[in-house]
Design an enzyme around this catalytic site. Sequence first.
Site, PDB file in Angstrom:
ATOM      1  N   SER A   1       0.831  -1.199   0.000  1.00  0.00           N
ATOM      2  CA  SER A   1       0.000   0.000   0.000  1.00  0.00           C
ATOM      3  C   SER A   1       0.876   1.263   0.000  1.00  0.00           C
ATOM      4  CB  SER A   1      -0.968  -0.047   1.189  1.00  0.00           C
ATOM      5  OG  SER A   1      -2.021   0.865   1.018  1.00  0.00           O
TER       6      SER A   1
ATOM      7  N   ASP B   1      -5.713  -3.339  -2.794  1.00  0.00           N
ATOM      8  CA  ASP B   1      -4.731  -3.095  -1.736  1.00  0.00           C
ATOM      9  C   ASP B   1      -4.180  -4.393  -1.140  1.00  0.00           C
ATOM     10  OD1 ASP B   1      -3.495  -2.325   0.776  1.00  0.00           O
ATOM     11  OD2 ASP B   1      -4.589  -0.445   0.627  1.00  0.00           O
TER      12      ASP B   1
END
Length: 291
Positions: free
Chosen positions: A66, A210
């Site tokens: 991320s 993500d």
Amino acid sequence: MRKLFLFISLLILSQISLGQEIIQENKKPKIGLVLSGGGAKGLAHIGVLKVIDSLGIKIDYIGGTSMGAIIGGLYASGYTGNQLDSIFKNVDTEALIQDYVPRSSKSFYEKRNDEIYALTLPFDRFKIGLPKALSKGMYNYNLLSRLTKHVAHVKDFNQLPIPYFCIATNVETGKEVILNGGILPQVMIASGAIPSLYNPIEIDGNLLVDGGVVNNYPIEEIRRKGADIIIGVDVQDDLKAREDLKGATGVLVQITNFSMIEKMENKRKLTDIYLKPDIKNYSVLSLDSCE
């Protein structure tokens, strides 16, 4: 920052001295760096990188998830901690969370439509649907493409100035995907595509979101790369009480953290130098507040 500098210095120097006792032929210990996800909190990674640079420490492998993938990817491409600090101080943080075209570049009618329509709804066979996410992330992609154009020719991330990989999640299977090659800005965007906030990214036929959903602190892969000493920077949220949950994104982050907090005990044991910056007063989306 001074305390952080001294703390990291003592930890790294002690670990390197211990590592040298077990490494033969006077070879320098290989140092790996793991950067966790954490939304805007991940900007705290830059402060750690500045300290690492000031100590003259060379990172041999870097992996992240991320925001850790974005900061780590830029660092792996050759930027210093100070350069990243300057870059993110001048980034339009509001644009990071929504598709963005500068208002000055729009026509009169586009400006007028922006004011009339707060949300664009897609049509599927004349039926109104809902957008997959708030943002397609085009501003982010264009920004990262510009910042990484000097390594645009590199498709094998082991050939970057620092060998690099990041983690994404296959939204169809729920499986972890290790990304260590391809188009660098696309890969970084995929690792940071927070569900409901950004659209999924398709790479090699996989629909990716993500990486924090499955592995927000990819230390095992860094160890497999051959790192003798691993520095880990953890900017993940702890579980929050009901009154501290803010909106849909806050609830989503809380759900994601359930499994990650369970896994972190073992992941910490694998980390030689574990750093958790004190950023509890910042939220995942408080981009303009993190320094």
